[in-house]
Design a protein around this motif. Structure first.
Motif, short mmCIF file in Angstrom:
data_model
loop_
_atom_site.label_atom_id
_atom_site.label_comp_id
_atom_site.label_asym_id
_atom_site.label_seq_id
_atom_site.Cartn_x
_atom_site.Cartn_y
_atom_site.Cartn_z
N ARG A 157 9.73 -0.92 101.86
CA ARG A 157 10.80 -1.91 101.81
C ARG A 157 10.48 -3.03 100.80
N VAL A 158 9.23 -3.46 100.76
CA VAL A 158 8.84 -4.60 99.93
C VAL A 158 8.68 -4.23 98.46
N PHE A 159 8.11 -3.06 98.18
CA PHE A 159 7.77 -2.68 96.81
C PHE A 159 8.97 -2.77 95.85
N PRO A 160 10.12 -2.13 96.16
CA PRO A 160 11.24 -2.22 95.22
C PRO A 160 11.77 -3.64 95.04
N ARG A 161 11.70 -4.44 96.11
CA ARG A 161 12.19 -5.82 95.99
C ARG A 161 11.32 -6.64 95.05
N ARG A 162 10.03 -6.43 95.12
CA ARG A 162 9.10 -7.22 94.30
C ARG A 162 8.96 -6.68 92.88
N ALA A 198 -2.87 -5.11 93.63
CA ALA A 198 -3.96 -4.13 93.60
C ALA A 198 -3.41 -2.72 93.40
N VAL A 199 -2.30 -2.40 94.06
CA VAL A 199 -1.69 -1.07 93.91
C VAL A 199 -1.19 -0.86 92.49
N LEU A 200 -0.49 -1.86 91.95
CA LEU A 200 0.04 -1.74 90.59
C LEU A 200 -1.08 -1.48 89.59
N ASP A 201 -2.16 -2.22 89.73
CA ASP A 201 -3.29 -2.04 88.81
C ASP A 201 -3.99 -0.71 89.02
N ALA A 202 -4.11 -0.28 90.27
CA ALA A 202 -4.80 0.98 90.57
C ALA A 202 -4.07 2.17 89.97
N VAL A 203 -2.74 2.16 90.03
CA VAL A 203 -1.97 3.26 89.46
C VAL A 203 -2.17 3.32 87.95
N GLY A 263 11.01 -4.12 91.37
CA GLY A 263 12.23 -3.74 90.68
C GLY A 263 12.36 -2.25 90.46
N LEU A 264 11.41 -1.49 90.97
CA LEU A 264 11.40 -0.03 90.87
C LEU A 264 10.94 0.52 92.21
N SER A 265 11.34 1.74 92.52
CA SER A 265 10.78 2.41 93.68
C SER A 265 9.33 2.78 93.37
N PRO A 266 8.49 3.02 94.39
CA PRO A 266 7.11 3.44 94.11
C PRO A 266 7.05 4.68 93.23
N ALA A 267 7.92 5.65 93.49
CA ALA A 267 7.91 6.89 92.71
C ALA A 267 8.25 6.63 91.25
N ARG A 268 9.24 5.76 91.00
CA ARG A 268 9.63 5.47 89.62
C ARG A 268 8.53 4.69 88.89
N TYR A 269 7.85 3.80 89.60
CA TYR A 269 6.75 3.07 88.96
C TYR A 269 5.64 4.04 88.54
N VAL A 270 5.26 4.93 89.45
CA VAL A 270 4.22 5.92 89.13
C VAL A 270 4.66 6.78 87.95
N GLU A 271 5.91 7.21 87.96
CA GLU A 271 6.41 8.04 86.87
C GLU A 271 6.31 7.32 85.54
N GLY A 327 -3.81 10.15 89.88
CA GLY A 327 -4.08 10.17 91.31
C GLY A 327 -2.88 10.61 92.14
N PRO A 328 -3.13 11.07 93.37
CA PRO A 328 -2.05 11.51 94.26
C PRO A 328 -1.36 10.30 94.89
N TRP A 329 -0.52 9.63 94.12
CA TRP A 329 0.05 8.36 94.55
C TRP A 329 1.28 8.56 95.42
N THR A 330 1.05 8.96 96.64
CA THR A 330 2.13 9.03 97.61
C THR A 330 2.40 7.62 98.15
N VAL A 331 3.55 7.45 98.77
CA VAL A 331 3.87 6.16 99.36
C VAL A 331 2.84 5.80 100.42
N GLU A 332 2.40 6.79 101.17
CA GLU A 332 1.40 6.54 102.22
C GLU A 332 0.09 6.02 101.63
N ARG A 333 -0.36 6.66 100.57
CA ARG A 333 -1.62 6.23 99.96
C ARG A 333 -1.49 4.83 99.35
#
Length: 317
Positions: free
Chosen positions: A244-249, A213-218, A251-259, A224-230
């Motif tokens: 912890r889970v996001f990069p493992r699943r 859901a997060v991947l699709d929402a971004v 392959g990117l950090s949340p920030a890099r995915y958003v970028e 959007g203001p896609w902070t790790v908290e949000r």
């Protein structure tokens, strides 16, 4: 000196995987007499895209040595990679070839033959994870092509043209390669890498519904203001667990995915519109043109202006 290029196909090969390198090497041969191109398949001819059939020599009867052995890709690569007889002939010919190359998923056929062990290599972005499962292969997922010693592999489909041009340049110099690129109306060295293709489609499948859901929402709202908290709240996870889970699943950090999603959105805007970089940056979540420039250079290896110049669609106003 005439160099013999043997291009090996199989049922289910992609036509452009075959035709691209053939046109490059044959064109070079017509200009300078530097290549003799041969096409081979196990048993002779083989079926390619849309049911077309290629006439070819029987691979069993090719004695070699050949200068350059090229294995093409296509939807039939899985069967080809499991064909012990085909792999044995590739291993036989590779033993005396000056170099061994592949187009697209042809890399997985080379890997199945053990010809990529200990090598850096690439393939179509959708199959990089599958290639990485072969022991001893170091996958470079964002490259258009990779050369490692006498082994050369290329990304998907049209990247076989890029690779063939690079090999011609090595053999006969940049002037001939540039002439061929102009004749084929392609870049001699195309800008960027495979990162220019859909970020969401290149993410490995994830089991967790919240992460999906997060991947699709971004993707749906890159500004959007896609902070790790949000993002963690959207995934119904604690911030710590999500981080912890996001990069493992993914392959990117949340920030890099958003970028990367934002770069993809900006690339689409640059291709299809004439808004200035400041406007594109604001509309795609970057804030400033300078932030956009830095992200483009980091992700695609090209400036936003350079990208627009090369990829702007003819329908743009």
């Amino acid at each position: 000196m005439e160099r013999e290029v043997l291009i090996v196909g199989y049922d289910g090969a992609t036509l452009l995987d075959v035709a691209g390198p053939v046109d490059v090497f044959d064109g070079a041969g017509q200009v300078c007499g530097g290549y003799r191109v041969r096409l081979a398949g196990l048993g002779g001819g083989f079926a390619v895209t849309a049911g077309l059939r290629m006439r070819a020599e029987d691979l069993r009867e090719v004695t070699g040595p050949v200068d350059t052995l090229v294995v093409v890709g296509g939807q039939g690569f899985t069967r080809a990679a499991a064909d012990a007889e085909l792999l044995a002939h590739l291993t036989r010919l590779a033993a005396t070839a000056r170099r061994v190359a592949s187009v697209c998923t042809g890399a997985l056929v080379l890997a199945a033959a053990g010809l990529l062990e200990g090598c850096r290599a690439t393939t179509h972005w959708a199959y990089c994870a599958e290639l990485a499962a072969h022991p001893g292969v170091e996958v470079v997922p964002d490259a258009i092509f990779v050369q490692d010693g006498r082994t050369a592999t290329s990304a998907g489909v049209s990247a076989g043209i890029d690779l063939a041009l690079a090999l011609v340049e090595q053999d006969h110099g940049a002037a001939l390669a540039r002439l061929l690129a102009r004749w084929l109306v392609v870049f001699l060295q195309r800008p960027g890498g495979q990162s220019q293709f859909s970020v969401r489609s290149r993410v490995p499948p994830v089991r967790e519904a919240g992460l999906r859901a997060v991947l699709d929402a971004v993707v749906e709202d890159p500004t959007g203001p896609w902070t790790v908290e949000r993002m963690a709240r959207r995934a119904a996870m604690s911030t710590r667990h999500f981080a912890r889970v996001f990069p493992r699943r993914v392959g990117l950090s949340p920030a890099r995915y958003v970028e990367r999603v934002r770069v993809e959105a900006a690339a689409t805007a640059l291709e299809s519109g004439d808004d200035g970089l400041d406007v594109v940056a604001r509309n795609c979540g970057f804030g400033t043109a300078e932030t956009l420039r830095r992200a483009f250079s980091r992700v695609l290896g090209v400036t936003p202006g350079g990208y627009r110049h090369r990829f702007r669609t003819t329908g743009a106003a």
